[in-house]
Structures are given as C-alpha cells and as structure tokens.
Design an enzyme around this catalytic site. Structure first.
Site, PDB file in Angstrom:
ATOM      1  N   CYS A  87     -10.555 -12.566  58.857  1.00  0.00           N
ATOM      2  CA  CYS A  87     -11.152 -13.834  58.479  1.00  0.00           C
ATOM      3  C   CYS A  87     -12.520 -13.585  57.893  1.00  0.00           C
ATOM      4  O   CYS A  87     -13.134 -12.560  58.149  1.00  0.00           O
ATOM      5  CB  CYS A  87     -11.184 -14.688  59.737  1.00  0.00           C
ATOM      6  SG  CYS A  87     -12.660 -15.536  60.148  1.00  0.00           S
TER       7      CYS A  87
ATOM      8  N   GLN B 175     -14.375   0.406  59.650  1.00  0.00           N
ATOM      9  CA  GLN B 175     -14.062  -0.321  58.417  1.00  0.00           C
ATOM     10  C   GLN B 175     -15.249  -0.296  57.449  1.00  0.00           C
ATOM     11  O   GLN B 175     -15.130  -0.765  56.327  1.00  0.00           O
ATOM     12  CB  GLN B 175     -13.727  -1.788  58.740  1.00  0.00           C
ATOM     13  CG  GLN B 175     -12.470  -1.951  59.573  1.00  0.00           C
ATOM     14  CD  GLN B 175     -12.221  -3.383  59.992  1.00  0.00           C
ATOM     15  OE1 GLN B 175     -11.938  -3.638  61.150  1.00  0.00           O
ATOM     16  NE2 GLN B 175     -12.322  -4.349  59.072  1.00  0.00           N
TER      17      GLN B 175
END
Ligand code: CDP
Length: 793
Positions: free
Chosen positions: A369, A221
């Site tokens: 989150c 990512q």
C-alpha cells in the site's frame, strides 16, 4: 525493417518471467542460502511479556553451553551507544531493551554461536527478571489520563500521544455540513494485519577489519536507504558499506524498516571479526516486525438529497505500538490518508489524525500500500456504501453521480492532490455488466425468500502511486526519486541496474521490456540487476508501488539518452547529418532512403570501434528521475457473496475486477499482480487475524492462528482492462502492484454488509469470521473487533 515489438519482448508483451527460471528450479539465492567461511549464527531472546521493567539479566548460564561465542545485552549495546536507534518517523526504537520491555516479542538479548540451534538453546538459558507493568492494547486506553506512560525513556512525553495532525479546509467543510440535507456517519476499525512474506527477515553482517569494509547481505526493500542510515550512525563513508539484497521471498512493506536484528548482527560481526548470520523465525517475524493498519476511522459525510456529496469530515486514531516507526514520507504523520475520496468530486474535506503508543509491536508499514492508502480507501468505500444506503440510493448510481468525470481532469481533490487522468465511469459500466448488476436485486429478493442472503459489494477508487516528486516527498530529508543505469556492450547486449528492489514483482522481466521498447534491443539481451549498493545507482527502493512510476520511468529516460547518442553514431555511419536520420524500432535510417539504415547493434559496436571524431567512446549512461506527480490508477471491484443465515459462513460467488493502470508493460504480470492483491484483500476480509488480549499477548503469532488463504479457499477472479495512459509518465504507465489490496477489502465487506442490510447492520469489522457474521445476523448490531479480545474469540 522495424522490429515487431511483441516478438522482441517490448511493451505489451506477456513475456514469461525470467526470474522464474531459477525460482521454480529451487535455484533462487536468498539470504539464508548464503554461506560465508567461518560464519557464526545469531538468535534473539524476545520478551514474553508486553510491558515490564527489567530488573536483571543473567547471561552466565548461556556461556556454559559449548559453542556459544558471545552474548549481547542492551547494556553492552548502550556502552557503544547502540541500545537505541532512530526510526523512519523521527522517533527512537530500542535495539536491545535496557530499561523496560514495551511489547511482547521485543528484543532483549542476542546469542552468537556456532550454529543456530545452539544459539536458540542458549537464549533459553538467559535469566531475565521482569517487574510487570499495566498493559495498553488500544489507543483509547492509551489516551486515558491515568494510563501508564509507555515511553518514559523520552523527555517531554507526559502521556502516550505521539502526534496530532490535520489537513483540509475546516471552514469549508463546516459550511458543507451546514448546507447538508442528510448527514451519514461511519465508524470502524481497520485491524492490525501483517504482511507475513514467505521469507522472514534476516541478514549476514561481514565486517572485515583488514579493509575496514562492512558488507551486509540482508532482506531489504530499500538497500540504499539502509546504507545511508548505517553510514550516518556509524560515521563511515558510504563506499565502506556494501548492502546486498539478493532474492527476496516477498516483502509487502515488511522489509522496509531497519530492525534490531540487523543492527545487533553488525555489532556482533565487528566484535567477533567473522560473518554473523541472523535469520528470524516465523513467529519472530509475526510478533515483532512492521505490521499494517491498526487504525480507528470515524467520519461523516454531508449530502444533498439528490445524491451529491458536499463535504467529508474524517478522524483517525491510530495505534503505532511501542515505537513510532512508521515507514512513510516524513511530512505526513499518517501517510497518505488524505488521498481518501480522491476519486470523487467532493468539494470540501477535513481530516484530523491522532496517533498513540501502545504495548504492541511497532512499525506501521505500507503493507502492499502507498502509506496508509489502504486504510483511506477502505474507509472511503465503506462510507460511500453507508451514504448511498442512508440516501436510499443505488450503490452504483450514487458512485456514478459523484465520481470525477473524464472531462474534469486534471482534478484538484479536496485534500489538495492533483489527479490527472482516468475513465472512472467506463470502469464502473464494465464491472456492472460483468457482475450482472441489472438482475441482481431480483436475485437477492428471490434468494431471501429461500432463506439465502445474497450481497453485492462495490469498491471504486483511485490511489496515489509513485512517491514521489521531491518537492513534497522525502524520507528523513532524503528526497524521493529513483534511478537507472544502462550499459550497452559492443555486441549490442546490455545490462541495466536500477535503484528499485525486486521482491517478486518481476522487475528483471519488465524493465528489460522498457529497454526493448525504447531501443529495439530484444528483452532477452538485457540483463537487469538490483539490490547491490556497490553496483546499482542510488535509489529509494521498492514499496508503495513506486517502481514503475519512478524507477520504470528512469529506465525509459536512460534508454532515451542512449538512443540520442546512438543517433549521432548512426549519422556518422550513414554519412548524413543527424537531422536526416529517422528512428523506427531497433533501427535508424536515412529519411530520403529508408533502405539505408543501421541497427542499434551496429551503433553499439561503432561506439567502441568507429565513433565519430571527438565523441567519447562507449554507450552507457544513467538517469535520475524525479516524477512531476504521482500516478493515479483507477480500480472498480465487484464482489457477490452468499451468506448462510444459519451459521454466518459466507461464500464468494463472483469477483470482478476492472483495473486501469495506464499502459501495461507486461499484461500477464499486471494480471498476476491484481490476482495476488485480490487474494490478500480476501484474506484480510475473511481470515487474517492479528490481535491482542488484555495482557498484550499476541493472537496471530503463528500460522495456526494467522490464516493465509491457500488455493483451496481463494475464489476465482474475472479481470477486465481499461487503459488511460498517464499523461506525465514517459511510457504512460501507472503503478498497479497494490491496487487490489487497497480497494479489494471494502468490496468484500460491502458485499457481506449488503447481504445483512435488511437487518440494519452497518458494519462488521474485519476479519469477517463466521462467528462475527453470526453475531451480526442474530443481534442486528454492528460488530467491533477492537482489542483486547479473549483467547478463543
Ligand atoms: O513497486 P512495485 O514493483 O511493487 O509495483 P509496480 O510498479 O506497480 O509494478 C509491479 C509489477 O507490474 C512490475 O513488474 C511492473 O513492471 C509491472 N507493471 C506493468 O507491467 N505495467 C504497469 N502499468 C504497471 C506495473
């Protein structure tokens, strides 16, 4: 004339996802789809035990298997100074174990072979002699004075404590408690859960000895951060390392850290001089890679009897597994836990945090989150629920009294954040109306008279998205900002590259919409690329819903730079001065004569064929965006459940979500993000179970035990929208990707606890499996989910 923004796929258009064209045809390009000539395959041997000294490793039988090319052990890694690697939280993590294994599933050896099946078989032929040690599976065991020291590899590490950290105003909080009429307490465990993306982690390392260049295709990512880390560890210049993240099959934070498999595959490629592919299996992913949560949360709230919150004391005791490998901004030891209560007008607060090593997998990642915000908001909303009950007040009314009011922005929270906008009361009202709050109490009483237990749960929160401003946020010293590069070709078509990394969110669709909004170039004419460090500008990657707040803002800013240059070209083409030029979507025109104008495409052609004297040719630029603040979306979630008093099984009757994420770039994608988040919230509340027995065996290491909800179990969601533009974001957008995962779980738990409220039950730890609810029903007691648990629990 000005273009119709919706027709060209600009801001507010529910444009279909361009990614889906390849995904639904099975034409995605994932790491495992890539085949390089001469490629070998790697498999990892993992420890079956949670804590043991390694007495010996015998790899000779593995070499007897035809097709095995290389077997790597910790000792061989150590000879190259690669047995340990740095973590994102200034700790170290074993790449291949040398001295001890410290959790079940830890990487012990690697086999490189002609195909993955040979490599897997050969792993079984490696003989490892272990001397078992006592096992620790929760921080309370870890803190005992006579407990075994897990990290005996570290100097100055006498016990298992990793950190002690505090924030807030202790004196002001003490005073609030001294002034309180009522003190309400809450204690719970946010259990370990796993992001479990559809695609596991994997990589292909390809070292070319002739050019000296290392190319790694990998599931990351944050490819640029990986490149920086490899450059520093290997002492190679960045341009000799190319990290490519192709399509990712989900990430949810799980693909942020650097895992041992990536490092071993790189060394294997250097040694064998051919590409080496490593694809983790599902169990490998569940037992060894970055987990979420596993925090014990305790706190008490000081209250005035009229319902006003006065102060909050919080304590977190977190379980980090065997290595402190949390992915979070370096300054904060327990992520952004101190964003708790940011939605409430709370005068004083203090947070104390302690973290411990245990014999469990490392890597507390921000699972959908913003760095522990999920735990913070879960505790907040469970605490608020308990406080309202302790005061004898209505849940919604208690929130209304204490939520920050519209005219209080910008609002400085008790922990020091600055929230800047929102209409919290309006969201609450919309949700109450939609769930039928007015009639609910009567329905609940009537249902109870029939032996049915109705419950309603509310969760309201604002969360900090978009880390961050570089004054406060860095990872290992690298400041957090992001980037975009835009090239407009002479035909008016464009290519945009950003430092973010799509993993299913739809960046290829939405970033083009921002360009369409800023320049009037139809979104279909803008190609978006991310994930290749040789071509994309440097960026911190995608996690913590930071893409829209940071990279999305960079897209708007670079488009504005392009427009500024195009304006000069337009003035030249229209033979007027720049001051006489006006802009409307897709077109510059002469202020005194609107008919005389040129399109953005005319300007693009002129940038290569008819630019003004002295102007640098071309129409391209880049922007690095350092946000002035985080963005603060607000969410109000309402869940209505019915609990079967005979069995503890609970059904969801209705879910209402009211989200304010500022201006929505693509309403359809935003709604899909919220529905996905609510599904994960429901999963955590009801079935995602990952825990350990007293020997450190992981329960939840496969998809028979670790349940993911399918369309069959997932309830329907009713979505509502409020728009409060972010005052500092160039297009007024706030992040949204994780809001529902963050605030959703508390709504489900509050609903079930509300249904059981008459029995005096204050808390049931997630997942609220029917056996736990049944136990609460029959005993009237709180239910803890703390490990160790027995198999079958
Ligand atoms: O960082 P990540 O992409 O996971 O999260 P995000 O920035 O909240 O964006 C998730 C998706 O929703 C992206 O495709 C965004 O462009 C889109 N989005 C939107 O259309 N409008 C917003 N206000 C926020 C996000």
């Amino acid at each position: 004339m000005a273009l119709d923004e919706i027709k060209i796929g600009g801001l507010g258009a529910s444009r279909r996802r361009v990614e889906d064209n390849r995904f639904i045809r099975g034409k995605g390009n994932y790491v495992d789809d890539i085949v390089l000539p001469g490629m070998l395959h790697m498999e990892l041997l993992r420890s079956p035990v949670a804590h043991a000294r390694i007495k010996s490793i015998d790899v000779s039988k593995a070499y007897d298997i035809p097709g095995v090319r290389l077997v790597l052990t910790g000792e061989m890694m150590a000879a190259r100074n690669l047995a340990w690697m740095p973590t994102l939280s200034y700790d170290t993590q074993a790449v291949l174990a040398t001295d001890k294994v410290r959790f079940q599933g830890q990487e012990v050896a690697a086999v490189i072979a002609d195909d993955p099946y040979i490599a897997k078989d050969a792993c079984q032929a490696i003989v490892v002699e272990y001397e078992q040690l006592p096992v620790i599976v929760n921080p309370f065991q870890a803190m005992e004075s006579d407990s075994v020291v897990i990290r005996d590899d570290k100097e100055n590490q006498p016990g298992n404590k990793i950190f002690d950290w505090e924030i807030g105003d202790k004196a002001a909080t003490d005073k609030a408690f001294a002034d309180a009429d009522v003190i309400s307490k809450m204690e719970l465990h946010y259990p370990r859960s796993h992001p479990s993306p559809m695609e596991t982690c994997g990589s292909i390392a390809d070292f070319n000895r002739a050019t000296g260049k290392l190319t790694v295709y990998m599931t990351s990512q944050a490819p640029h951060i990986v490149r920086a880390a490899v450059a520093m560890v290997a002492e190679l210049p960045e341009h000799m390392i190319r990290i490519v993240s192709p399509d990712l099959g989900g990430g949810f934070g799980n693909k942020v850290p650097i895992y041992p498999g990536y490092v071993v595959a790189i060394l294997a490629s250097i040694l064998t001089e051919v590409p080496v592919k490593w694809i983790e299996d599902k169990t490998g992913n569940l037992i060894s890679t970055g987990f979420g949560r596993d925090v014990y949360l305790q706190g008490e709230m000081a209250l005035r009897k009229d319902g006003k919150m006065l102060g909050m004391r919080m304590k977190t005791i977190s379980d980090h597994g065997a290595f402190y490998a949390d992915a979070q901004p370096s300054k904060f030891k327990i992520g952004l836990m101190h964003s708790a209560f940011a939605a409430y007008d709370l005068p004083a607060a203090h947070l104390e945090s302690v973290g411990y090593y245990t014999n469990k997998a490392p890597g507390g990642v921000a699972y959908r989150c913003s760095f522990r915000v999920t735990e913070a908001m879960f505790f907040q909303e469970r605490m608020v629920h308990a406080a309202a009950n302790d005061l004898g007040m209505d849940q919604a009314e208690f929130r209304r009294i204490n939520l920050v009011k519209d005219d209080m922005f910008p609002y400085r929270t008790a922990f020091g954040f600055l929230t800047d906008s929102g209409q919290y009361g309006k969201c609450l009202d919309i949700g109450m109306k939609a769930i039928g709050y007015d009639t609910y109490k009567a329905e609940q009483a009537e249902a109870r008279s029939r032996g049915k237990l109705l419950g309603i749960g509310i969760s309201t929160m604002t969360e900090p998205l978009g880390a961050g401003n570089s004054r406060e946020y860095d990872i290992l010293g690298i400041k957090m900002f992001d980037s975009a590069e835009l090239r407009v070709h002479m035909t008016g078509k464009a290519i945009l590259r950003t430092g973010a990394m799509n993993q299913g969110q739809g960046h290829q669709t939405t970033w083009a919409q921002i360009v369409a909004h800023e320049l009037g170039i139809p979104a279909d004419d803008v190609t978006v690329e991310e994930g290749d460090t040789d071509t994309a500008p440097f960026g911190m990657g995608t996690y913590a819903s930071r893409s829209t707040p940071v990279a999305g803002a960079a897209v708007a800013m670079v488009a504005r730079k392009i427009r500024a240059k195009a304006r000069k070209i337009a003035a030249h083409l229209l033979e007027v001065s720049e001051e006489d030029i006006e802009w409307e979507l897709g077109r510059f025109y002469v202020r005194s004569n609107k008919e005389r104008g040129v399109t953005i495409q005319d300007c693009a052609l002129a940038a290569y064929s008819n630019m003004p004297d002295g102007m640098e040719p071309g129409l391209e630029n880049n922007a690095y965006y350092d946000p002035p603040n985080l963005t603060w979306p607000f969410a109000a979630y309402f869940v209505k459940v019915e609990v079967d008093a005979e069995t503890g099984v609970w059904d969801v009757l209705k879910v209402v979500a009211v989200d304010d994420c500022g201006v929505r770039i693509n309403p359809m994608i935003v709604e899909a993000q919220i529905m996905g988040g609510l599904t994960e919230a429901y999963a955590m509340a009801s079935m995602q179970y990952q825990t350990y027995d007293d020997q450190g065996n992981m329960i939840g290491a496969n998809y028979m035990d670790y349940l993911l909800p399918t369309a069959w179990e997932t309830p329907g969601f009713e979505l509502h929208e409020v728009v409060t533009p972010c005052p500092h974001h160039p297009i007024g957008a706030k992040g949204v990707g994780e809001c529902a995962t963050v605030a959703g779980p508390a709504a489900f738990v509050n609903a079930v606890v509300d249904a059981l409220g008459h029995l005096g039950v204050r808390n049931i730890d997630m997942p609220m499996m029917p056996n736990r609810v049944y136990e609460a029903l029959t005993t009237g007691k709180d239910i803890s989910g703390m490990p160790p648990v027995k198999m079958g629990d």
